[in-house]
Scaffold this motif. Structure first.
Motif, PDB file in Angstrom:
ATOM      1  N   PRO A 271       0.829  -1.206   0.000  1.00  0.00           N
ATOM      2  CA  PRO A 271       0.000   0.000   0.000  1.00  0.00           C
ATOM      3  C   PRO A 271       0.859   1.250   0.000  1.00  0.00           C
ATOM      4  N   GLY A 272       0.530   2.180  -0.851  1.00  0.00           N
ATOM      5  CA  GLY A 272       1.290   3.417  -0.943  1.00  0.00           C
ATOM      6  C   GLY A 272       2.300   3.393  -2.052  1.00  0.00           C
ATOM      7  N   ARG A 273       2.612   2.218  -2.562  1.00  0.00           N
ATOM      8  CA  ARG A 273       3.579   2.147  -3.667  1.00  0.00           C
ATOM      9  C   ARG A 273       2.857   1.671  -4.920  1.00  0.00           C
ATOM     10  N   SER A 274       3.495   1.926  -6.042  1.00  0.00           N
ATOM     11  CA  SER A 274       2.913   1.430  -7.296  1.00  0.00           C
ATOM     12  C   SER A 274       3.960   0.590  -7.990  1.00  0.00           C
ATOM     13  N   HIS A 275       4.031  -0.663  -7.582  1.00  0.00           N
ATOM     14  CA  HIS A 275       5.009  -1.579  -8.156  1.00  0.00           C
ATOM     15  C   HIS A 275       4.307  -2.534  -9.084  1.00  0.00           C
TER      16      HIS A 275
ATOM     17  N   HIS B 159      10.322  -8.730 -13.885  1.00  0.00           N
ATOM     18  CA  HIS B 159      10.747  -7.419 -13.402  1.00  0.00           C
ATOM     19  C   HIS B 159       9.654  -6.817 -12.559  1.00  0.00           C
ATOM     20  N   VAL B 160      10.051  -6.062 -11.545  1.00  0.00           N
ATOM     21  CA  VAL B 160       9.085  -5.277 -10.782  1.00  0.00           C
ATOM     22  C   VAL B 160       9.489  -3.818 -10.957  1.00  0.00           C
ATOM     23  N   TRP B 161       8.591  -3.061 -11.599  1.00  0.00           N
ATOM     24  CA  TRP B 161       8.882  -1.655 -11.891  1.00  0.00           C
ATOM     25  C   TRP B 161       8.117  -0.750 -10.942  1.00  0.00           C
ATOM     26  N   ASP B 162       8.821   0.294 -10.487  1.00  0.00           N
ATOM     27  CA  ASP B 162       8.121   1.363  -9.787  1.00  0.00           C
ATOM     28  C   ASP B 162       7.681   2.332 -10.865  1.00  0.00           C
ATOM     29  N   VAL B 163       6.383   2.441 -11.085  1.00  0.00           N
ATOM     30  CA  VAL B 163       5.934   3.219 -12.241  1.00  0.00           C
ATOM     31  C   VAL B 163       6.211   4.707 -12.094  1.00  0.00           C
ATOM     32  N   ASP B 164       6.566   5.121 -10.893  1.00  0.00           N
ATOM     33  CA  ASP B 164       6.962   6.527 -10.758  1.00  0.00           C
ATOM     34  C   ASP B 164       8.410   6.738 -11.195  1.00  0.00           C
ATOM     35  N   LYS B 165       9.198   5.656 -11.076  1.00  0.00           N
ATOM     36  CA  LYS B 165      10.600   5.750 -11.511  1.00  0.00           C
ATOM     37  C   LYS B 165      10.918   4.506 -12.329  1.00  0.00           C
ATOM     38  N   PRO B 166      10.511   4.507 -13.599  1.00  0.00           N
ATOM     39  CA  PRO B 166      10.617   3.255 -14.348  1.00  0.00           C
ATOM     40  C   PRO B 166      11.954   3.010 -15.021  1.00  0.00           C
ATOM     41  N   GLU B 167      12.947   3.794 -14.707  1.00  0.00           N
ATOM     42  CA  GLU B 167      14.218   3.616 -15.433  1.00  0.00           C
ATOM     43  C   GLU B 167      14.855   2.286 -15.089  1.00  0.00           C
ATOM     44  N   VAL B 168      14.882   1.986 -13.773  1.00  0.00           N
ATOM     45  CA  VAL B 168      15.533   0.755 -13.333  1.00  0.00           C
ATOM     46  C   VAL B 168      14.501  -0.063 -12.574  1.00  0.00           C
ATOM     47  N   PRO B 169      14.448  -1.353 -12.808  1.00  0.00           N
ATOM     48  CA  PRO B 169      13.454  -2.137 -12.075  1.00  0.00           C
ATOM     49  C   PRO B 169      13.803  -2.223 -10.596  1.00  0.00           C
ATOM     50  N   ALA B 170      12.764  -2.276  -9.744  1.00  0.00           N
ATOM     51  CA  ALA B 170      12.993  -2.409  -8.312  1.00  0.00           C
ATOM     52  C   ALA B 170      13.429  -3.827  -7.969  1.00  0.00           C
TER      53      ALA B 170
ATOM     54  N   ASN C  27       4.331 -17.033 -19.275  1.00  0.00           N
ATOM     55  CA  ASN C  27       2.996 -16.930 -19.856  1.00  0.00           C
ATOM     56  C   ASN C  27       2.015 -16.186 -18.978  1.00  0.00           C
ATOM     57  N   THR C  28       2.185 -16.340 -17.688  1.00  0.00           N
ATOM     58  CA  THR C  28       1.160 -15.821 -16.797  1.00  0.00           C
ATOM     59  C   THR C  28       1.783 -15.403 -15.471  1.00  0.00           C
ATOM     60  N   ILE C  29       1.132 -14.458 -14.820  1.00  0.00           N
ATOM     61  CA  ILE C  29       1.663 -13.938 -13.566  1.00  0.00           C
ATOM     62  C   ILE C  29       0.494 -13.627 -12.644  1.00  0.00           C
ATOM     63  N   ASP C  30       0.684 -13.852 -11.346  1.00  0.00           N
ATOM     64  CA  ASP C  30      -0.321 -13.399 -10.387  1.00  0.00           C
ATOM     65  C   ASP C  30       0.407 -13.036  -9.112  1.00  0.00           C
ATOM     66  N   ALA C  31      -0.155 -12.125  -8.360  1.00  0.00           N
ATOM     67  CA  ALA C  31       0.524 -11.686  -7.145  1.00  0.00           C
ATOM     68  C   ALA C  31      -0.497 -11.421  -6.066  1.00  0.00           C
ATOM     69  N   VAL C  32      -0.041 -11.598  -4.825  1.00  0.00           N
ATOM     70  CA  VAL C  32      -0.943 -11.394  -3.695  1.00  0.00           C
ATOM     71  C   VAL C  32      -0.110 -10.894  -2.540  1.00  0.00           C
ATOM     72  N   GLY C  33      -0.763 -10.270  -1.576  1.00  0.00           N
ATOM     73  CA  GLY C  33      -0.056  -9.842  -0.374  1.00  0.00           C
ATOM     74  C   GLY C  33       0.121  -8.349  -0.286  1.00  0.00           C
ATOM     75  N   GLY C  34       0.086  -7.670  -1.401  1.00  0.00           N
ATOM     76  CA  GLY C  34       0.262  -6.233  -1.339  1.00  0.00           C
ATOM     77  C   GLY C  34      -1.083  -5.546  -1.250  1.00  0.00           C
ATOM     78  N   THR C  35      -1.658  -5.273  -2.393  1.00  0.00           N
ATOM     79  CA  THR C  35      -2.940  -4.578  -2.386  1.00  0.00           C
ATOM     80  C   THR C  35      -4.094  -5.524  -2.083  1.00  0.00           C
ATOM     81  N   VAL C  36      -3.900  -6.798  -2.374  1.00  0.00           N
ATOM     82  CA  VAL C  36      -4.978  -7.767  -2.119  1.00  0.00           C
ATOM     83  C   VAL C  36      -4.421  -8.852  -1.226  1.00  0.00           C
ATOM     84  N   GLY C  37      -5.196  -9.339  -0.321  1.00  0.00           N
ATOM     85  CA  GLY C  37      -4.795 -10.484   0.476  1.00  0.00           C
ATOM     86  C   GLY C  37      -3.893 -10.117   1.642  1.00  0.00           C
ATOM     87  N   GLU C  38      -3.772 -11.075   2.521  1.00  0.00           N
ATOM     88  CA  GLU C  38      -2.972 -10.864   3.724  1.00  0.00           C
ATOM     89  C   GLU C  38      -1.678 -11.626   3.614  1.00  0.00           C
TER      90      GLU C  38
END
Lengths: 505, 353
Positions: free
Chosen positions: B75-79, B90-101, B112-123
């Motif tokens: 929360p608070g970041r845009s990765h 790659h995980v990009w900070d869309v505010d600073k996309p020059e170098v991946p985080a 082929n596919t990606i999914d993520a949990v724990g940040g904005t959704v889920g515990e």
């Protein structure tokens, strides 16, 4: 489709009830193989819609609507709504960007640690032995490696014997764990493709309720964050409610109110409790809602229903009257009220005599009926408190209603059935029998009375001050009362209906 | 009851192939990833304002992107986590996309596919799962470099089937999590990440293109698997029978591949499916009167409900590859299709369902 040509006919379609055949006819018509007959197509479609509205054949491809295609007013409202939202959100983002730096590192510390075991799950079922061996070594190697590295980064080989023994113990523990895991994996691979793993078989049974705390941790969060979390939990609760998982819904609502005690969440939780038949909890929650929003129609209806189920008819009626004053058109409210009235009327027929008896049992000694009523009612209150204190909180709650109903009744002498109700419905038969004996305790009675006399002291007395004040009133006894009491002692405790029909002395 | 209407609000034609689009939660912005004709990756951020989309970020990266997600963004970041054609995550900070985080070589072949949990959704811990053509599914934690935290793969690489879809679910507290993966031969495997074991597997006869749990932050309730040949399956994940597994219902739609299914964040029983013939269908699931029944041995088994079509529209002639609902505004959605068009849609009357 094997449809003879004469089936493509208006009259035939009107008379046909076979959905499959109609679908085939429709498909043939749409394909245009036999020619284009637009009216026949619409006729067939209507017939099909009548018989099977969910038929796949009726699904039409259509382009999406656009602003031009919509009603002007509707589009204006949608656009305005969207613009308002985007404006609000964009300002929020702007301000949020500015002040986010500090909170970032704090949030990181609160996260759970990285998954320690670098685990591999092997999927292919062939060559089980070899794979198990290799998987054990790989997992053990990785886990021990990771655990050791977690404890101390890049340690040199153990030097002293103590260190060796410690490492040995660690490795042994690892091996046991890995043996357990590989045993699980072996059983998985040997079993059917659709069988569950032993580790997880224990969990499905307990998966009914999530292992969630009843409250949310909202210590350091701003009020907006809390509101947002509360809203999320309430939405989850609503969804669980819709799918019939009422316990889970109640859990989510409890979490929501722990973050932000909104009346809406309490209201929903009351409904969940109603469905779960936890009527007292429902009443409590409705009470909370009505304290904040006295005109909440739903809360009144729910509380009235809950009251009816725990036989607090007077309170139910009060709530329903309030409800009908606010919302005269409420069908559920008026239906419930008529139900209650019917119940009361049923009891009222047999209650005229029973009522007097009930008052006497409690031990009003005055001959005068009116005084009887008053005294009896007042004596009722605290004494019944004493006895009911023995029972659960539910009944205890009802005692307060006895009090309140008594006060209500004293002002309205004209409704005898209502007076009678709280007593008979609150106090179970055994207690009424005891009450009767209490009233006669000053008589020179035999042993049974003495035994029973002990009971009132055993129970926690709700209002000792008032009780003492009221007791002296139980002076005079009716000879006939003695008679009936004696007879009652001999008889076992009877149901209400039976007592109601007993002759009045 | 009036049916929801799907309105095409904005249509933007771009000059690269769009593969995936995702909303940035808490804002009116969304990310679009794709592939330029010259094989480089396109990453763009748009913002909705006043009836049009304005571009906020436009970058070009080394290799074409195939998929993306904001799920592990705290929360608070845009990765934005992206998977590309070379197997890199790659995980990009869309505010600073020059170098991946965060950057790691996730697989040897295309992600082929990606999914993520724990940040904005889920515990729980933020985790990213990637599925690849090499048949393996790997779970990454952005705090751990180089190594996956979990790996599900077959030892026999030659016969491993391509993984086409992954989805996280059951992430209602910090320990519980499960991951489901779908393969091109129709295999569907459910892994319990807490016990680190395979919990259930089945075969759906057609390759699985899309998977989604109805909500990731509750105990697993429903799972929608969309497959080739115009079918999708809805599984009731509350009751697992030792032999029968989970109850499911099958529905035909679109008359071609169903590319993905996306649940409405505000109502878990409503979902949208995207079809290979360029159509979108809005469905509503209704629960049966009793979700659990007992069989002859006294064991519980689940009962599937029914699904009803609320609305369907045809957007284009090319497949709609990706659709995403806005988690903040009810009914707002974006979709990307292979005709290089990005569309913003509004679905009305969803609050009356």
């Amino acid at each position: 489709y094997n449809i003879p040509l004469d089936h493509l006919d208006f009259r035939y379609i009107s008379g046909c009830s076979d959905v499959k055949e109609l679908e085939n006819i429709y498909k043939v018509l749409l394909s245009g193989e036999e020619g284009r007959y637009p009216e026949l197509e619409t006729h067939c479609e209507e017939r099909l819609r009548l018989l099977a509205p969910n038929s796949r054949v009726l699904r039409k491809e259509q382009p999406p609507l656009s602003a031009a295609g919509l009603d002007q007013a509707e589009w204006a409202s949608i656009a305005a709504d969207l613009n308002a939202w985007t404006a609000a959100v964009n300002t929020n983002t702007g301000s949020a960007d500015a002040g986010q730096e500090k909170s970032k590192t704090d949030a990181d510390d609160l996260l759970p640690p990285v998954r320690a075991a670098n685990a591999t799950i092997n999927l292919s079922p062939s060559q089980q032995q070899q794979q198990m061996a290799s998987s054990t070594t790989t997992t053990s190697g990785r886990t021990s490696g990771s655990s050791v590295s977690a404890s101390s980064a890049k340690r040199p080989m153990p030097r002293s014997y103590d260190e060796w023994s410690k490492l040995e113990k660690q490795l042994e523990a690892q091996e046991e764990r890995d043996a357990a895991i590989s045993a699980d994996e072996a059983s998985i691979k040997q079993a059917n493709a659709s069988k569950t793993s032993p580790a997880a078989t224990a969990s499905p049974a307990s998966r009914k309720m999530p292992n969630l705390p009843n409250r949310l941790r909202v210590d350091g969060l701003s009020s907006e964050e809390r509101a947002r979390l509360a809203e999320q939990e309430k939405a989850k609760g609503n969804e669980a409610f819709r799918s019939g998982d009422y316990e889970e819904a109640a859990l989510y609502y409890s979490r929501s109110v722990s973050a932000s005690p909104l009346p809406a969440a309490y209201n929903n939780r009351a409904f969940a409790y109603l469905k779960l038949q936890k009527y007292t909890a429902c009443v409590k929650d409705c009470g909370r809602v009505l304290k904040a929003e006295p005109d909440n129609v739903k809360a009144l209806l729910r509380r009235a229903t809950a009251y009816q189920k725990i036989h607090r008819i007077v309170d139910a009626r009060a709530d329903l009257e309030r409800l009908l004053r606010l919302d005269p058109g409420s069908a559920a409210g008026s239906a419930l009220l008529s139900e209650l009235d019917a119940e009361l009327a049923k009891r009222g027929k047999t209650s005229a005599s029973a009522k007097r008896m009930v008052i006497e049992e409690v031990g009003s000694s005055e001959e005068d009926d009116e005084d009887d009523n008053n005294a009896g009612l007042e004596a009722n209150g605290p004494v019944s408190n004493a006895l009911n204190g023995r029972h659960q909180a539910a009944a205890g709650g009802s005692c307060s209603t006895v009090q309140s109903s008594n006060s209500q009744v004293e002002t309205e002498q004209a409704s005898p059935p209502v007076m009678k109700d709280p007593l008979s419905t609150c106090i179970p038969p055994a207690t009424v029998a005891l009450l009767s004996n209490l009233s006669s305790k000053r008589k020179p009675q035999k042993q049974p009375t003495r035994l029973i006399k002990k009971n009132p002291r055993r129970s926690p007395v709700k209002n000792p001050a008032t009780r003492k004040r009221q007791l002296p009133r139980m002076k005079r006894r009716r000879p006939s009362l003695r008679q009936t009491n004696l007879t009652r002692l001999k008889r076992p405790a009877t149901s209400y209906s039976k007592r109601a029909t007993m002759p009045v002395p | 009851m009036e049916k929801p209407q799907i309105i095409a609000h904005v249509q933007k034609s771009l000059n690269y192939t769009l593969y995936d689009c995702k909303w940035l939660p808490g804002t009116a912005r969304f990310a679009v990833v794709g592939s330029h004709p010259r094989g480089t990756g396109a990453l763009q951020m748009y913002e909705i304002a006043q009836g049009d989309v304005t571009i906020k970020l436009d970058t070009e990266k080394a290799k074409s992107f195939k998929c993306c997600t904001f799920g592990a963004s705290l929360p608070g970041r845009s990765h934005l986590a992206t998977g590309d054609f070379n197997g890199q995550l790659h995980v990009w900070d869309v505010d600073k996309p020059e170098v991946p985080a965060y950057s790691v070589k996730a697989h040897q072949e295309i992600v082929n596919t990606i999914d993520a949990v724990g940040g904005t959704v889920g515990e729980g811990a933020p985790e990213i799962a990637t599925g690849s053509r090499d048949g393996s599914v790997r779970v990454w934690d952005p705090r751990q470099p180089n190594d996956p935290v979990a790996c599900m793969e077959s030892d026999d690489k030659a016969t491993a089937r391509d993984c086409w879809a992954v989805a996280f679910g059951d992430a209602f507290n910090s320990t519980e999590r499960c991951l489901v993966s779908g393969y091109d031969n129709g295999d569907l495997k459910l892994f319990d990440l807490r016990a680190m074991a395979l919990r259930w597997e089945t075969n759906l006869k057609n390759g699985i293109c899309g998977l989604e749990f109805d909500r990731r932050d509750i105990p697993a309730n429903k799972l929608v698997a969309s497959t080739l040949e115009g079918k999708f399956h809805v599984f009731d994940m509350r009751t697992q029978h030792p032999n029968k597994g989970f109850a499911s219902l099958t529905e035909r739609a679109h008359k071609s591949t169903v590319w993905c299914a996306r649940h409405l964040p505000q109502n878990r029983d409503v979902f949208m499916t995207c079809g290979g013939s360029g159509g979108l269908c809005l469905w509503q699931y209704s629960y049966p009167t009793a979700r659990v029944a007992k069989d002859s041995d006294g064991l519980d088994y689940g009962v599937a409900g029914t699904v009803a079509l609320l609305q369907n529209v045809t957007l284009s002639t090319q497949p709609v590859a990706s659709f995403d609902w806005s988690p903040d505004k009810l009914g707002l959605g974006i979709c990307a299709s292979f005709d290089q068009c990005l569309r913003v849609l509004i679905v009305t009357k969803l609050n009356r369902l």
